[in-house]
Design a protein around this motif. Structure first.
Motif, short mmCIF file in Angstrom:
data_model
loop_
_atom_site.label_atom_id
_atom_site.label_comp_id
_atom_site.label_asym_id
_atom_site.label_seq_id
_atom_site.Cartn_x
_atom_site.Cartn_y
_atom_site.Cartn_z
N ALA A 1 0.86 -1.18 0.00
CA ALA A 1 0.00 0.00 0.00
C ALA A 1 0.89 1.23 0.00
O ALA A 1 2.00 1.22 0.54
N LEU A 2 0.38 2.27 -0.62
CA LEU A 2 1.08 3.55 -0.62
C LEU A 2 0.58 4.33 0.59
O LEU A 2 -0.48 4.95 0.56
N GLY A 3 1.32 4.22 1.69
CA GLY A 3 0.93 4.83 2.95
C GLY A 3 1.47 6.23 3.13
O GLY A 3 2.19 6.75 2.26
N PRO A 4 1.16 6.85 4.24
CA PRO A 4 1.63 8.21 4.52
C PRO A 4 3.15 8.34 4.51
O PRO A 4 3.69 9.40 4.22
N ASP A 5 3.85 7.26 4.82
CA ASP A 5 5.31 7.27 4.85
C ASP A 5 5.93 6.55 3.67
O ASP A 5 7.10 6.18 3.71
N GLY A 6 5.15 6.33 2.62
CA GLY A 6 5.65 5.64 1.44
C GLY A 6 5.06 4.25 1.30
O GLY A 6 4.05 3.92 1.91
N ILE A 7 5.72 3.42 0.51
CA ILE A 7 5.22 2.07 0.24
C ILE A 7 5.50 1.16 1.42
O ILE A 7 6.62 1.11 1.93
N VAL A 8 4.45 0.44 1.86
CA VAL A 8 4.57 -0.53 2.95
C VAL A 8 4.04 -1.88 2.48
O VAL A 8 3.07 -1.95 1.73
N ARG A 9 4.72 -2.93 2.90
CA ARG A 9 4.25 -4.28 2.57
C ARG A 9 3.11 -4.65 3.50
O ARG A 9 3.14 -4.33 4.70
N LEU A 10 2.11 -5.33 2.98
CA LEU A 10 0.97 -5.79 3.76
C LEU A 10 1.04 -7.31 3.93
O LEU A 10 0.13 -8.04 3.56
#
Length: 178
Positions: free
Chosen positions: A135-144
């Protein structure tokens, strides 16, 4: 029983309250305010009887990036059947209406499935996404990683599904991202 469909703004406040109450009971208190927010703003499919909302599901638009392309995804939310009516085909009837909308308006369908719900979706042609989720989160790309194995996709109107060799990157949202 007849499946009715309408966008959120046409349901009215009384019916929306009834849907929320049914979802709260069906999910045994594990349906948060964020979950409810995720259910709003798209298309609702529901069945009513003399006791109120018998079954419900919603379809909202999300974006997923894959191989440099942004896909319009029909994301299924808030699917439940009232406890006294389970295993009678109501969930399948609601899903049929949501899938019809997916076929007409989206690149593919997606949903996050519980263990109880996954069997229904698989019998309807939904497939577990075997690739990496991000996901493209507030702090950049994060793995889910915790969502991998629980997200199912459905091809829309015969279109191909994304290649599992490349991550599928969804838009961010508060609460459960998937």
């Amino acid at each position: 029983m007849t499946v009715r469909t309408a966008p959120t703004h046409e349901l009215g406040s009384a019916r929306l309250r009834s849907v929320r109450r049914m979802l709260d009971v069906a999910f045994e208190g594990d349906f948060s305010d964020e979950d409810w927010d995720h259910t709003l703003g798209g298309l609702h499919a529901w069945i009513e009887d003399e006791r109120g909302i018998a079954a419900h599901g919603a379809l909202v638009q999300r974006r997923a990036l894959h191989r440099g392309r942004s896909h319009r995804v029909g994301y299924v939310e808030g699917v439940a059947v009232r406890g006294d009516l389970r295993r009678r085909g109501l969930g399948g009837a609601v899903m049929a209406e949501l899938e019809r909308a997916i076929d007409g308006a989206y690149a593919f369908g997606a949903l996050g499935a519980s263990d109880d719900g996954a069997a229904l979706y698989r019998t309807r042609g939904w497939q577990v996404w075997e690739g990496r989720l991000e996901a493209l989160g507030p702090d950049g790309i994060v793995r889910l990683a915790e969502e991998e194995g629980y997200v199912l996709l459905r091809p829309a109107a015969g279109r191909p599904l994304p290649d599992t060799a490349v991550p599928l990157l969804f838009d961010w949202r508060d609460g459960d991202v998937m």
